[in-house]
Scaffold this active site. Structure first.
Site, PDB file in Angstrom:
ATOM      1  N   CYS A 173      36.345  52.753 -17.711  1.00 14.49           N
ATOM      2  CA  CYS A 173      37.326  52.361 -16.695  1.00 14.49           C
ATOM      3  C   CYS A 173      36.712  51.222 -15.877  1.00 14.49           C
ATOM      4  O   CYS A 173      35.800  50.540 -16.352  1.00 14.49           O
ATOM      5  CB  CYS A 173      37.766  53.534 -15.836  1.00 14.49           C
ATOM      6  SG  CYS A 173      36.470  54.274 -14.809  1.00 14.49           S
ATOM      7  N   SER A 174      37.173  50.996 -14.667  1.00 14.55           N
ATOM      8  CA  SER A 174      36.729  49.822 -13.906  1.00 14.55           C
ATOM      9  C   SER A 174      35.258  49.884 -13.522  1.00 14.55           C
ATOM     10  O   SER A 174      34.442  49.078 -13.973  1.00 14.55           O
ATOM     11  CB  SER A 174      37.578  49.651 -12.647  1.00 14.55           C
ATOM     12  OG  SER A 174      38.914  49.409 -12.988  1.00 14.55           O
TER      13      SER A 174
END
Length: 230
Positions: A173-174
């Site tokens: 994810c980020s």
């Protein structure tokens, strides 16, 4: 965090109220209650009658993503889900046929992602207009968030369409979280990628890894990034 204990809106017997109709919101407690519908006293009620949404009658069952982090972490450790740094992830992708599963929203994925990564959103914008979804939208709006999200109910189905249960997966994810304990975070910190890893192992995926540092660190380290234009 404030919550919604009741929501009332002008009622018409032919349909649920539209999103444009005025809503009255009562805020109290710590949990966003779900929606149960109370109809007007009779079909002859005037337009001043109200449809009241309250209690937990129509709240969906608690999804896997909302399970307490401690419980998620215990299962991830039990299933030996290992975190790998970005350089090891790149090597595993190139040399051992690992697949990077990017669980960020599609728009973020298109802005930049590791070459070869596939995208399945773990969370998406709330789409429906059921009483429960209206309650959740209002809960987000109370805190100034007008693009509330929900767990993607099609997440596992979409992953299964692209990857079999034996696939070697690195979930990203980020900025990612961590399962590693620290002085300030003795149980680590959850993230979208760790939640997704938890959901994957719950559904029988056997070779699940987690990208430590996420796509942010991948980009910061100067590793390959590609983008997509609409």
């Amino acid at each position: 965090m404030a919550s919604l204990t009741s929501i009332a809106t002008p009622y018409r017997s032919s349909s649920y109220p539209s999103s444009s109709q005025a809503l009255r919101v009562k805020l109290a407690g710590n949990t966003l209650f779900s929606a149960g519908v109370r109809s007007p006293a009779s079909s002859s009620s005037s337009s001043s009658s109200f449809l009241t949404i309250r209690s937990a009658a129509t709240k969906p069952d608690k999804p896997a993503a909302e399970v307490d982090w401690r419980q998620k972490r215990e299962l991830l450790l039990e299933k030996r889900v290992r975190s790998v740094d970005v350089k090891e992830a790149l090597r595993l992708q190139k040399e051992n046929n690992f697949v990077i599963l990017d669980v960020r929203p599609e728009a973020e994925y298109k802005e930049g992602h590791p070459p070869g990564a596939i995208n399945v959103e773990m969370y998406r914008l709330i789409r429906e207009w059921t009483p429960w979804d209206i309650a959740r939208r209002l809960g987000f709006a109370f805190f100034g968030i007008f693009s509330g999200t929900e767990e993607n109910p099609e997440f596992i189905k979409s992953v299964e369409a692209k990857l079999d249960k034996e696939a070697k997966i690195i979930v990203a994810c980020s900025s990612a979280g961590t399962m590693k304990p620290t002085q300030n975070l003795p149980e680590g910190q959850q993230s979208r990628s760790l939640i997704a890893a938890y959901v994957l192992v719950l559904n029988g995926y056997k070779n699940v890894f987690h990208l430590e540092g996420g796509i942010y660190t991948w980009s910061k380290e100067g590793l390959p990034i590609e983008s997509e234009e609409d």
